[in-house]
Design an enzyme around this catalytic site. Structure first.
Site, PDB file in Angstrom:
ATOM      1  CE  LYS A  22      -1.609   1.564   4.018  1.00  0.00           C
ATOM      2  NZ  LYS A  22      -1.597   2.961   4.438  1.00  0.00           N
ATOM      3  CG  ASN A  23       2.386   2.744   3.489  1.00  0.00           C
ATOM      4  OD1 ASN A  23       1.112   2.974   3.269  1.00  0.00           O
ATOM      5  ND2 ASN A  23       2.788   2.422   4.678  1.00  0.00           N
ATOM      6  CB  CYS A 126      -3.691  11.195  12.173  1.00  0.00           C
ATOM      7  SG  CYS A 126      -3.583   9.322  11.917  1.00  0.00           S
ATOM      8  NE  ARG A 131       1.056  10.128  10.739  1.00  0.00           N
ATOM      9  CZ  ARG A 131       0.463   9.296   9.677  1.00  0.00           C
ATOM     10  NH1 ARG A 131      -0.934   9.212   9.812  1.00  0.00           N
ATOM     11  NH2 ARG A 131       1.140   8.970   8.722  1.00  0.00           N
ATOM     12  CG  ASP A 316       3.376   1.364   9.337  1.00  0.00           C
ATOM     13  OD1 ASP A 316       3.402   2.267  10.188  1.00  0.00           O
ATOM     14  OD2 ASP A 316       3.687   1.483   8.154  1.00  0.00           O
ATOM     15  NE  ARG A 410      -6.998   4.410   5.706  1.00  0.00           N
ATOM     16  CZ  ARG A 410      -6.186   5.080   6.411  1.00  0.00           C
ATOM     17  NH1 ARG A 410      -6.378   5.347   7.840  1.00  0.00           N
ATOM     18  NH2 ARG A 410      -5.279   5.438   5.772  1.00  0.00           N
TER      19      ARG A 410
HETATM   20  C1  EPZ Z   1       4.527   6.984   6.138  1.00  0.00           C
HETATM   21  O1  EPZ Z   1       3.770   7.930   6.910  1.00  0.00           O
HETATM   22  C2  EPZ Z   1       3.327   5.690   6.180  1.00  0.00           C
HETATM   23  N1  EPZ Z   1       2.512   6.213   5.493  1.00  0.00           N
HETATM   24  C3  EPZ Z   1       3.239   5.423   7.540  1.00  0.00           C
HETATM   25  O2  EPZ Z   1       2.350   4.268   7.689  1.00  0.00           O
HETATM   26  C4  EPZ Z   1       4.212   5.118   8.518  1.00  0.00           C
HETATM   27  O3  EPZ Z   1       3.871   4.676   9.794  1.00  0.00           O
HETATM   28  C5  EPZ Z   1       5.282   6.165   8.536  1.00  0.00           C
HETATM   29  O4  EPZ Z   1       5.536   6.744   7.271  1.00  0.00           O
HETATM   30  C6  EPZ Z   1       6.731   5.815   9.243  1.00  0.00           C
HETATM   31  O5  EPZ Z   1       7.310   4.620   8.411  1.00  0.00           O
HETATM   32  C7  EPZ Z   1       2.424   5.919   4.140  1.00  0.00           C
HETATM   33  O6  EPZ Z   1       3.223   5.650   3.454  1.00  0.00           O
HETATM   34  C8  EPZ Z   1       1.109   6.186   3.330  1.00  0.00           C
HETATM   35  P1  EPZ Z   1       6.706  10.053   8.362  1.00  0.00           P
HETATM   36  P2  EPZ Z   1       4.250   9.336   6.872  1.00  0.00           P
HETATM   37  O7  EPZ Z   1       6.384  11.210   7.656  1.00  0.00           O
HETATM   38  O8  EPZ Z   1       5.318   9.621   5.673  1.00  0.00           O
HETATM   39  C9  EPZ Z   1       7.342  13.338  11.602  1.00  0.00           C
HETATM   40  C10 EPZ Z   1       0.283   2.793   7.707  1.00  0.00           C
HETATM   41  O9  EPZ Z   1      -0.047   2.519   8.780  1.00  0.00           O
HETATM   42  N2  EPZ Z   1       7.007  14.443  10.726  1.00  0.00           N
HETATM   43  O10 EPZ Z   1       7.920   9.359   8.002  1.00  0.00           O
HETATM   44  O11 EPZ Z   1       3.238  10.498   7.024  1.00  0.00           O
HETATM   45  C11 EPZ Z   1       5.915  12.565  12.171  1.00  0.00           C
HETATM   46  O12 EPZ Z   1       5.251  13.090  13.015  1.00  0.00           O
HETATM   47  C12 EPZ Z   1       0.909   4.376   7.931  1.00  0.00           C
HETATM   48  O13 EPZ Z   1       0.285   2.594   6.680  1.00  0.00           O
HETATM   49  C13 EPZ Z   1       7.358  15.806  11.063  1.00  0.00           C
HETATM   50  O14 EPZ Z   1       7.616  16.074  12.293  1.00  0.00           O
HETATM   51  O15 EPZ Z   1       5.492   9.187   8.056  1.00  0.00           O
HETATM   52  C14 EPZ Z   1       6.693  11.246  12.659  1.00  0.00           C
HETATM   53  O16 EPZ Z   1       6.908  11.392  13.873  1.00  0.00           O
HETATM   54  C15 EPZ Z   1       0.671   5.001   9.315  1.00  0.00           C
HETATM   55  N3  EPZ Z   1       7.054  16.681  10.086  1.00  0.00           N
HETATM   56  C16 EPZ Z   1       8.046  11.214  11.769  1.00  0.00           C
HETATM   57  O17 EPZ Z   1       8.219  12.490  11.376  1.00  0.00           O
HETATM   58  C17 EPZ Z   1       6.711  16.241   8.834  1.00  0.00           C
HETATM   59  O18 EPZ Z   1       6.493  17.315   8.012  1.00  0.00           O
HETATM   60  C18 EPZ Z   1       7.890  10.174  10.807  1.00  0.00           C
HETATM   61  O19 EPZ Z   1       6.871  10.413   9.960  1.00  0.00           O
HETATM   62  C19 EPZ Z   1       6.593  14.939   8.559  1.00  0.00           C
HETATM   63  C20 EPZ Z   1       6.760  14.112   9.291  1.00  0.00           C
END
Ligand code: EPZ
Length: 431
Positions: A22-23, A126, A131, A316, A410
């Site tokens: 999915k991701n 969320c 996030r 995840d 999802r």
């Molecule tokens: C991706 O989300 C995945 N989603 C998530 O999977 C996964 O848990 C996550 O990466 C971490 O591996 C998809 O690929 C669709 P991040 P993403 O930006 O990209 C912080 C699932 O269950 N952050 O890597 O949104 C954030 O808050 C989902 O399939 C900032 O601070 O995650 C987190 O603490 C849930 N500022 C960390 O970085 C930003 O601008 C990592 O988040 C962006 C992120």
């Protein structure tokens, strides 16, 4: 609203086909916005998020067609999507759509890269944490975009196009790296993205962009060098197998004490998680067709794990590991370092008899032994939390009824079918 009913206690034996990730599929579909030509994606999973994103892209002007079944194709094979964004007719991604799926925020980069402007709703909060999107925005600013926030929307402009630059990500972010890549491939000149996420889904997007004509070096590392192009082209790409689905079914087999072949799974996508499972006593073997996972008779040992960006233990799979450790001999320590509120499953697992103490960002899980988990009514709170309830339900005595299963749909393709084919008593009850 659909519910899932499980009668626990059956060992899993058989073969489970692993779907496309999915991701990976979501950013790959979004990459279709970068070209007028057709992007063909194979092995796309059948998921609610994929269908929703197809509708969102359709709103921007992308024609999405799904190929019908071909001779020799099996029911479990992934879908083939053809996405053509010949003309982008709308550069606004409205709140109603982005609020339903956070990943749709990622249309921001290709829209501004190709059209010089975009108006995309902020995704909002969320269930698993705040996030924020600050990294996405600073990335685009570093590439020359002007960004304003107004009425819950990001207004981005680059009337003369984006310009290649050094982009420094202060925290590892999968989404911000996708965004940076999709912006840099159409920017004027060279970019260096430092602190890039190394998740396999980022590498999959980069490989697809290269097929579309992009020049990217350092794929799979934390420093991505990109030479921007004026135009990208159509291409064909196969979505990589889902490492989170792989780890989830490995844990399902482990908790029931069965033996399954995870068909199409790739060990290199989740080495750390497989190592963790091996340390608990689960047998894992690479086969030419996938991964064989077995726990025949032996007990499960406890673990001490913290979630980390790739190649570390994935956030995840944290909820699923907590469910598995409910059956371990001893107390496990599981620390969540990526999202601050990703323990919603803990109180639901407690309803099944789990003994879990939360201390800040760490869950202390004490195994309750065979017969310790007992079926109950529980509620899914997010995607990975809901599948942890299924894993626990498979090992619990009696009936577990899981509500709000739309969270599962999802991200897990036909989960009840895949598990029941291996002997689980699991069914979907449609209200
Ligand atoms: C991706 O989300 C995945 N989603 C998530 O999977 C996964 O848990 C996550 O990466 C971490 O591996 C998809 O690929 C669709 P991040 P993403 O930006 O990209 C912080 C699932 O269950 N952050 O890597 O949104 C954030 O808050 C989902 O399939 C900032 O601070 O995650 C987190 O603490 C849930 N500022 C960390 O970085 C930003 O601008 C990592 O988040 C962006 C992120």
């Amino acid at each position: 609203m659909d519910r899932i009913r499980i009668v626990g206690g059956e060992r899993l034996y058989g073969t489970i086909p692993i779907s496309g990730a999915k991701n990976a599929a979501l950013p790959l579909m979004i990459a279709s916005l970068l070209t007028r030509e057709t992007l063909t994606l194979k092995n796309v999973p059948r998921l609610a998020d994929v269908n929703l994103l197809a509708r969102i892209l359709g709103n921007h002007g992308v024609d999405v067609t799904i190929a019908g079944k071909r001779t020799g194709q099996r029911h479990s094979d992934g879908q083939t999507f053809r996405l053509t964004a010949e003309e982008i007719v709308d550069t606004t991604a409205p709140y109603e759509m982005v609020a339903r799926m956070r990943a749709s925020f990622w249309v921001l980069a290709p829209l501004i890269a190709r059209c010089g402007r975009a108006k995309v709703s902020l995704p909002g909060g969320c269930a698993i944490g705040t996030r924020p999107v600050d990294l996405h925005l600073t990335t685009l600013q570093q590439l020359g975009a002007e960004i304003e926030l107004e009425g819950g929307y990001v207004l981005a402009r680059a009337p003369r196009g984006l310009t290649g630059a050094k982009v420094e990500l202060s925290k590892v972010s999968v989404g911000a790296t996708h965004n940076a890549l999709m912006a840099a491939v159409l920017a004027r000149g060279e970019s260096l993205i430092e602190g890039a996420a190394r998740e396999p889904e980022v590498a999959d997007l980069a490989s697809c962009l290269i097929k579309m004509g992009a020049r990217i070096e350092g794929v799979g590392t934390s420093a991505l060098w990109v030479q921007g192009r004026e135009t990208l082209y159509g291409a064909e790409h196969t979505v990589l197998p889902d490492r989170i689905e792989t780890g989830t079914y490995a844990m399902a087999a482990a908790i029931t004490g069965g033996e399954v072949l995870l068909e199409g799974a790739r060990a290199d996508l989740l080495e750390e998680a497989l190592q963790t499972l091996r340390s608990t006593g689960v047998e894992i073997e690479e086969r030419p067709t996938g991964l064989r996972v077995a726990r025949n008779g032996g007990g499960l040992g406890p673990v001490s794990v913290e979630t980390q960006p790739f190649p570390g233990f994935p956030t995840d799979l944290q909820a699923q590991l907590i469910a598995l450790m409910c059956m371990a001999n001893g107390t496990s320590q599981i620390r969540e370092t990526i999202f601050e509120n990703r323990f919603m499953h803990v109180q639901e697992l407690a309803r099944l008899g789990a003994r879990i103490e939360l201390k800040g960002d760490t869950a202390l899980v004490t195994g309750v032994g065979a017969g310790g988990l007992r079926g109950a009514q529980v509620m899914a709170t997010d995607l990975r939390a809901s599948v942890s309830l299924i894993i626990a339900g498979l090992a619990a005595q009696g009936e577990t009824m899981i509500g709000r299963v739309y969270h599962l749909d999802r991200g897990f393709e036909r989960i009840e079918e895949k598990l029941s084919q291996c002997g689980a008593h699991i069914e979907r009850l449609s209200a």
